[in-house]
Design a protein around this motif. Structure first.
Motif, mmCIF file in Angstrom:
data_model
loop_
_atom_site.group_PDB
_atom_site.id
_atom_site.type_symbol
_atom_site.label_atom_id
_atom_site.label_comp_id
_atom_site.label_asym_id
_atom_site.label_seq_id
_atom_site.Cartn_x
_atom_site.Cartn_y
_atom_site.Cartn_z
ATOM 1 N N UNK A 75 0.829 -1.204 0.000
ATOM 2 C CA UNK A 75 0.000 0.000 0.000
ATOM 3 C C UNK A 75 0.853 1.240 0.000
ATOM 4 N N UNK A 76 0.367 2.263 0.724
ATOM 5 C CA UNK A 76 1.157 3.492 0.822
ATOM 6 C C UNK A 76 1.754 3.647 2.220
ATOM 7 N N UNK A 77 1.163 2.935 3.200
ATOM 8 C CA UNK A 77 1.691 2.910 4.566
ATOM 9 C C UNK A 77 0.992 1.767 5.285
ATOM 10 N N UNK A 78 1.382 1.509 6.514
ATOM 11 C CA UNK A 78 0.724 0.442 7.275
ATOM 12 C C UNK A 78 -0.740 0.787 7.571
ATOM 13 N N UNK A 79 -1.078 2.075 7.524
ATOM 14 C CA UNK A 79 -2.460 2.510 7.765
ATOM 15 C C UNK A 79 -3.321 2.455 6.504
ATOM 16 N N UNK A 80 -2.687 2.464 5.353
ATOM 17 C CA UNK A 80 -3.412 2.445 4.075
ATOM 18 C C UNK A 80 -2.860 1.333 3.189
ATOM 19 N N UNK A 81 -3.583 0.222 3.165
ATOM 20 C CA UNK A 81 -3.117 -0.962 2.442
ATOM 21 C C UNK A 81 -4.053 -1.297 1.288
ATOM 22 N N UNK A 82 -3.457 -1.512 0.132
ATOM 23 C CA UNK A 82 -4.211 -1.984 -1.022
ATOM 24 C C UNK A 82 -4.443 -3.484 -0.912
ATOM 25 N N UNK A 83 -3.437 -4.179 -0.385
ATOM 26 C CA UNK A 83 -3.528 -5.632 -0.234
ATOM 27 C C UNK A 83 -2.871 -6.081 1.065
ATOM 28 N N UNK A 84 -3.655 -6.771 1.864
ATOM 29 C CA UNK A 84 -3.168 -7.457 3.075
ATOM 30 C C UNK A 84 -3.415 -8.931 2.784
ATOM 31 N N UNK A 85 -2.320 -9.674 2.557
ATOM 32 C CA UNK A 85 -2.398 -11.100 2.215
ATOM 33 C C UNK A 85 -1.956 -11.877 3.451
ATOM 34 N N UNK A 86 -2.890 -12.620 4.064
ATOM 35 C CA UNK A 86 -2.666 -13.145 5.405
ATOM 36 C C UNK A 86 -3.055 -14.623 5.540
ATOM 37 N N UNK A 87 -2.120 -15.538 5.223
ATOM 38 C CA UNK A 87 -2.382 -16.965 5.483
ATOM 39 C C UNK A 87 -2.414 -17.224 6.988
ATOM 40 N N UNK A 88 -3.456 -17.911 7.441
ATOM 41 C CA UNK A 88 -3.609 -18.242 8.861
ATOM 42 C C UNK A 88 -3.604 -19.757 9.031
ATOM 43 N N UNK A 89 -2.533 -20.263 9.612
ATOM 44 C CA UNK A 89 -2.381 -21.719 9.751
ATOM 45 C C UNK A 89 -3.365 -22.304 10.747
ATOM 46 N N UNK A 90 -3.707 -21.526 11.763
ATOM 47 C CA UNK A 90 -4.626 -22.038 12.783
ATOM 48 C C UNK A 90 -6.050 -22.210 12.238
ATOM 49 N N UNK A 91 -6.380 -21.489 11.153
ATOM 50 C CA UNK A 91 -7.707 -21.603 10.547
ATOM 51 C C UNK A 91 -7.661 -22.284 9.178
ATOM 52 N N UNK A 92 -6.455 -22.550 8.664
ATOM 53 C CA UNK A 92 -6.286 -23.058 7.293
ATOM 54 C C UNK A 92 -7.049 -22.220 6.278
ATOM 55 N N UNK A 93 -6.835 -20.926 6.342
ATOM 56 C CA UNK A 93 -7.508 -20.010 5.423
ATOM 57 C C UNK A 93 -6.550 -18.880 5.063
ATOM 58 N N UNK A 94 -6.725 -18.344 3.851
ATOM 59 C CA UNK A 94 -5.981 -17.155 3.447
ATOM 60 C C UNK A 94 -6.965 -15.993 3.467
ATOM 61 N N UNK A 95 -6.673 -15.010 4.294
ATOM 62 C CA UNK A 95 -7.516 -13.829 4.390
ATOM 63 C C UNK A 95 -6.851 -12.698 3.616
ATOM 64 N N UNK A 96 -7.606 -12.075 2.714
ATOM 65 C CA UNK A 96 -7.129 -10.857 2.062
ATOM 66 C C UNK A 96 -8.044 -9.716 2.482
ATOM 67 N N UNK A 97 -7.452 -8.540 2.615
ATOM 68 C CA UNK A 97 -8.240 -7.388 2.993
ATOM 69 C C UNK A 97 -7.521 -6.125 2.545
ATOM 70 N N UNK A 98 -8.187 -4.994 2.731
ATOM 71 C CA UNK A 98 -7.580 -3.689 2.493
ATOM 72 C C UNK A 98 -7.835 -2.845 3.734
ATOM 73 N N UNK A 99 -7.065 -1.797 3.854
ATOM 74 C CA UNK A 99 -7.152 -0.944 5.032
ATOM 75 C C UNK A 99 -7.134 0.502 4.549
ATOM 76 N N UNK A 100 -8.057 1.299 5.071
ATOM 77 C CA UNK A 100 -8.149 2.702 4.671
ATOM 78 C C UNK A 100 -8.159 3.563 5.927
ATOM 79 N N UNK A 101 -7.195 4.474 6.033
ATOM 80 C CA UNK A 101 -7.045 5.329 7.219
ATOM 81 C C UNK A 101 -7.078 4.514 8.506
ATOM 82 N N UNK A 102 -6.333 3.401 8.493
ATOM 83 C CA UNK A 102 -6.166 2.521 9.648
ATOM 84 C C UNK A 102 -7.416 1.702 9.998
ATOM 85 N N UNK A 103 -8.415 1.677 9.104
ATOM 86 C CA UNK A 103 -9.616 0.864 9.335
ATOM 87 C C UNK A 103 -9.661 -0.296 8.344
#
Length: 128
Positions: free
Chosen positions: A34-62
C-alpha cells in the motif's frame, strides 16, 4: 519488527516475487502492500490455525471487508515463493502450487510504495 520497504514503486503490470521461509511454529503471517501500514491496497494473510488465506484492504487505519480463500497449499517450515501481480483492477497472488487468489484494487492504486511482512515469514529475496 516487521520487514519493511518504503520505496517499492510497484505499478499495474508489475509482478512482485517474494521468497522466504515460513516459521515452524507460526500462527500466520502477512504480506502488506500500500502506501503505509495505515493504508493498504492488499493485506495477504495466510492463517495456519484456521487453514484459510484472508485478504483485505485498510483505509485510514480501518480494516474493510475480508475476502477468505480456503485453498491452503503450503506448510509451516517450508520455503515458498509468492508472485503478486498488480493490475489496474485487482491483485493476483500466485501460490506455490499455482493456485491464484484474486483481490480487487478497491482504492484504485496506481502505485504501491510500501511493503511490509509481519509474522512468521522470513524473507530471503524479493524482486519486482
Amino acid at each position: 519488527g516487521p520487514f519493511e520497504v518504503l520505496n517499492l514503486d510497484m505499478k499495474p503490470g508489475d509482478i512482485l516475487k517474494v521468497k522466504g521461509k515460513i516459521s515452524a511454529d507460526t500462527a500466520g503471517f502477512s504480506i502488506n502492500l500500500g502506501s503505509s501500514l495505515k493504508d493498504l491496497a492488499l493485506h495477504f494473510n495466510p492463517r495456519f490455525n484456521e487453514s484459510v488465506i484472508v485478504c483485505n484492504s485498510k483505509c485510514s487505519d480501518l480494516w474493510e471487508t475480508e475476502h477468505r480463500d480456503s485453498h491452503f497449499s503450503f506448510f509451516r517450515g517450508c520455503t515458498v515463493k509468492f508472485l503478486i501481480e498488480m493490475l489496474t483492477d485487482k491483485f493476483r497472488v500466485k501460490l506455490p502450487d499455482g493456485h491464484e487468489v484474486c483481490f480487487p484494487n478497491r482504492h484504485h492504486y496506481r502505485k504501491i510504495n510500501y511493503m511490509s511482512i509481519i509474522g512468521g515469514f522470513k524473507i530471503t529475496s524479493f524482486k519486482l
